[in-house]
Enzyme design. Structure first.
Site, PDB file in Angstrom:
ATOM      1  N   HIS A 207     -15.112  28.666   1.590  1.00  0.00           N
ATOM      2  CA  HIS A 207     -15.008  30.050   1.121  1.00  0.00           C
ATOM      3  C   HIS A 207     -15.837  30.963   2.024  1.00  0.00           C
ATOM      4  CE1 HIS A 207     -14.010  28.781  -3.291  1.00  0.00           C
ATOM      5  NE2 HIS A 207     -12.931  28.868  -2.540  1.00  0.00           N
TER       6      HIS A 207
ATOM      7  N   ARG B   5      -7.971  22.075   0.862  1.00  0.00           N
ATOM      8  CA  ARG B   5      -6.659  22.598   0.519  1.00  0.00           C
ATOM      9  C   ARG B   5      -5.602  21.603   0.978  1.00  0.00           C
ATOM     10  NH1 ARG B   5      -9.699  26.691   2.925  1.00  0.00           N
ATOM     11  NH2 ARG B   5     -10.195  28.466   1.564  1.00  0.00           N
TER      12      ARG B   5
ATOM     13  N   TYR C  73     -16.425  28.925 -10.315  1.00  0.00           N
ATOM     14  CA  TYR C  73     -16.600  27.575 -10.853  1.00  0.00           C
ATOM     15  C   TYR C  73     -17.828  27.464 -11.742  1.00  0.00           C
ATOM     16  CZ  TYR C  73     -13.000  26.643  -7.452  1.00  0.00           C
ATOM     17  OH  TYR C  73     -11.828  26.687  -6.753  1.00  0.00           O
TER      18      TYR C  73
ATOM     19  N   LYS D 288      -8.674  28.424   6.596  1.00  0.00           N
ATOM     20  CA  LYS D 288      -8.088  29.749   6.740  1.00  0.00           C
ATOM     21  C   LYS D 288      -8.745  30.494   7.891  1.00  0.00           C
ATOM     22  CE  LYS D 288      -6.564  30.583   1.979  1.00  0.00           C
ATOM     23  NZ  LYS D 288      -6.677  31.472   0.804  1.00  0.00           N
TER      24      LYS D 288
ATOM     25  N   ARG E 160      -8.675  20.504  -6.172  1.00  0.00           N
ATOM     26  CA  ARG E 160      -9.717  21.268  -5.477  1.00  0.00           C
ATOM     27  C   ARG E 160     -10.643  21.940  -6.499  1.00  0.00           C
ATOM     28  NH1 ARG E 160     -10.884  24.161  -0.660  1.00  0.00           N
ATOM     29  NH2 ARG E 160     -11.143  26.420  -0.866  1.00  0.00           N
TER      30      ARG E 160
ATOM     31  N   HIS F 147      -4.209  22.016  -5.731  1.00  0.00           N
ATOM     32  CA  HIS F 147      -5.240  23.032  -5.891  1.00  0.00           C
ATOM     33  C   HIS F 147      -6.059  22.772  -7.161  1.00  0.00           C
ATOM     34  CE1 HIS F 147      -6.435  26.431  -3.497  1.00  0.00           C
ATOM     35  NE2 HIS F 147      -6.746  27.112  -4.576  1.00  0.00           N
TER      36      HIS F 147
END
Length: 343
Positions: free
Chosen positions: A315, A195, A324, A219, A292, A289
């Site tokens: 994730h 990110r 994806y 995150k 990404r 993004h």
């Protein structure tokens, strides 16, 4: 009051009964300190909960203990009538469930009333990704020099992105450093799929040159190690040898990517840099993004394992990564329709 004369979160918070206000504040503290949520996530969840409790008081709830599933469903139904996106509805339902579970554990609710709250299924748009040749063209942009602009494509990217000439780029002898910084930024984003906030947060000490990996903080404060390839290594070596020393100053600290004044490059300017180079290259609107998304899609198309891509992207759920696979299938179908004589 917020713009347009409608009450904002702060006004609604102040209008709640004292016990509810205290519960909201304790919930925010729990999200930030215990769950280690970002400030943005805390604001979003608190805003949702304040809206829910305001709705509850209007339905006659004088105390938090009177909150029940009927109130939660009524609140979501009211949100739906305002025409907000399904993704926003799903998030607000998640906020309500998280708050309900916390309030039950804290003894403020007799039961976890939000556990039975259904979440509107969000319609997920497939992310836009660059083709491999488009990504390669973008990576090459900082190496190009326009004869009409001897200072190089770097300033062209700034202008096309709408920022003033040299707003975040060193001038004079340090112009080369800006180009080297930009090349490293693009290479890192595409090579690692990190990110933009993670890329800007990388320190020089987070780079392991021998193993060609970087350590990033994702995150929820989760740390992970991400590999990068040879082109990114070349860009990194040139930036650290010839670029960073030209702009580093007392305020640089250990930051890897620096802005014009020697401080850490901020995500907003990094987005402008990416968008500017993409526009200069004649590519569709491209964000960090999107790089990404492109990295993940190209990895899967190249045969990478879905679990490995999940770990690379950071994730927490495999479901987030599975989008994806749909992108890859759609690209395959599009190629089939275009190329096969009996499509």
């Amino acid at each position: 009051m917020s713009s347009g004369g409608r009450p904002g979160t702060r006004d609604l918070h102040q209008g709640l009964p004292p016990a509810m206000r205290e519960a909201v504040d304790d919930f925010a503290d729990h999200l930030a300190r215990v769950r280690n949520r970002s400030a943005h996530t805390v604001r979003a969840y608190v805003g949702d909960v304040v809206s829910l409790l305001d709705h509850g008081t209007r339905m006659g709830c004088a105390d938090l203990s009177e909150l029940d599933l009927t109130v939660l469903r009524s609140w979501l139904a009211r949100q739906r009538t305002t025409g907000i996106a399904r993704t926003s509805l799903a998030r607000r339902a998640a906020s309500a469930r998280t708050f309900s579970a916390w309030a039950h554990r804290a003894g403020l609710l007799g039961s976890d009333v939000g556990a039975a709250l259904a979440s509107p299924k969000a319609h997920r748009e497939l992310p836009s990704v660059l083709r491999a040749d488009q990504a390669a063209a973008l990576m090459a942009m900082p190496d190009r020099h326009d004869a009409d602009h001897p200072t190089g494509i770097a300033h062209d990217a700034d202008r096309s992105a709408g920022s003033p000439r040299g707003a975040d780029r060193p001038v004079g002898p340090a112009e080369e450093a800006a180009l080297l910084r930009d090349r490293l930024l693009l290479e890192l984003l595409y090579a690692t799929g990190v990110r933009i906030s993670e890329a800007c947060g990388v320190n020089v000490a987070d780079v392991d040159h021998a193993r060609r990996v970087i350590r990033v903080l994702g995150k929820g404060g989760r740390e992970r190690t991400v590999p990068y390839g040879v082109p990114a290594q070349r860009a990194l070596d040139e930036w650290l040898t010839r670029g960073r020393p030209a702009v580093a100053g007392p305020g640089s600290g250990g930051a890897l990517l620096l802005g014009a004044r020697g401080g850490r490059l901020n995500p907003t300017m990094a987005r402008r840099i990416v968008a500017g180079y993409a526009e200069a290259a004649g590519l569709p609107r491209t964000t960090p993004h999107a790089l990404r998304h492109s990295a993940a899609t190209h990895l899967l198309e190249g045969g990478a394992d879905l679990r490995a891509v999940q770990e690379l992207l950071g994730h927490s759920s495999l479901a987030s990564t599975q989008i994806y696979t749909h992108v890859s299938v759609e690209r395959l179908r599009a190629a089939y329709r275009q190329a096969h004589p009996r499509a």
